[in-house]
Design an enzyme around this catalytic site. Structure first.
Site, short mmCIF file in Angstrom:
data_model
loop_
_atom_site.label_atom_id
_atom_site.label_comp_id
_atom_site.label_asym_id
_atom_site.label_seq_id
_atom_site.Cartn_x
_atom_site.Cartn_y
_atom_site.Cartn_z
N HIS A 184 -21.78 6.88 37.85
CA HIS A 184 -22.52 5.63 37.69
C HIS A 184 -21.95 4.57 38.61
CE1 HIS A 184 -20.01 2.95 34.84
NE2 HIS A 184 -19.22 3.89 35.28
N CYS B 160 -16.64 -0.72 37.56
CA CYS B 160 -15.98 0.11 36.55
C CYS B 160 -14.70 0.70 37.13
CB CYS B 160 -16.92 1.25 36.11
SG CYS B 160 -16.21 2.34 34.85
N GLN C 103 -21.97 4.09 25.27
CA GLN C 103 -22.86 3.10 24.68
C GLN C 103 -24.27 3.69 24.62
OE1 GLN C 103 -22.49 -0.63 26.78
NE2 GLN C 103 -20.26 -0.47 26.78
N SER D 196 -21.88 -3.30 28.94
CA SER D 196 -20.91 -3.41 30.04
C SER D 196 -21.49 -4.10 31.26
CB SER D 196 -20.41 -2.03 30.44
OG SER D 196 -19.68 -1.45 29.38
N HIS E 261 -26.29 -0.76 35.40
CA HIS E 261 -25.86 0.48 36.03
C HIS E 261 -27.01 1.16 36.75
CE1 HIS E 261 -22.70 0.93 32.71
NE2 HIS E 261 -23.63 0.24 32.09
#
Length: 136
Positions: free
Chosen positions: A25, A86, A104, A127, A130
Site C-alpha cells: 500500500h 507508513c 482496519q 490512518s 491509501h
C-alpha cells in the site's frame, strides 16, 4: 460453499473461509489521520488536506495504469518507497500477509474485494488515504 466451489477464481469466497491475503500500500496521511505524522519523514501531516492527499494518490494511480504483473508490483514498490507515510515505505509498502480482523475494516474490506494482481482506487481509513495492490 460446496467443495466444488473451491478453486474457482472467478467466485469470491466469504471472508470467513478465505485464507490470508498479502498487499502493498501507499499511504498519504492528512489532517484527518489518527496520527498525522509521516513515518517516512517524521514530519507532521496536519497541514495536508484529505483532498490534496486524494489528488496526489490520483497522480500515482494514473502513473500505474496500464501496468500489470511484476511491472506493476515493481513500480508500486518504487512509488511507496519514495512517498508512503507508513513505516512500510522502506519495504515498498509491503504489509505481508494478513487475515480477517488484522487490519482496519475499511482497508481490510478493500483488500479482500481485490483479486491478486489488482490495484484499488483510493481507500480512506483512520490512518489516512491509501492505494492498495493485492499480490496474494
Amino acid at each position: 460453499l460446496k467443495c466444488s466451489d473451491w478453486g474457482h477464481k472467478s467466485e469470491r469466497q466469504p471472508r470467513s473461509v478465505m485464507s490470508r491475503v498479502a498487499a502493498l500500500h501507499l499511504l498519504c496521511k492528512h489532517s484527518g489521520s489518527r496520527n498525522p505524522t509521516s513515518r517516512r519523514t517524521g514530519q507532521s501531516t496536519a497541514n495536508v488536506t484529505k483532498e490534496s492527499a486524494h489528488e496526489e494518490l490520483k497522480g500515482y494511480i494514473a502513473k500505474l495504469q496500464g501496468l500489470s504483473g511484476a511491472d506493476l508490483k515493481a513500480k508500486f514498490e518504487e512509488f511507496a518507497k519514495e512517498r508512503s507515510d507508513c513505516g512500510t515505505f522502506s519495504r515498498g509498502g509491503d504489509l505481508g500477509e494478513f487475515g480477517p480482523g488484522e487490519m482496519q475494516k475499511q482497508f481490510e474490506d478493500a483488500t479482500y474485494a481485490l483479486k491478486a494482481g489488482e490495484m484499488s482506487g483510493i481507500v480512506d481509513s483512520d490512518s489516512g488515504s491509501h492505494i492498495i495492490l493485492r499480490y496474494a
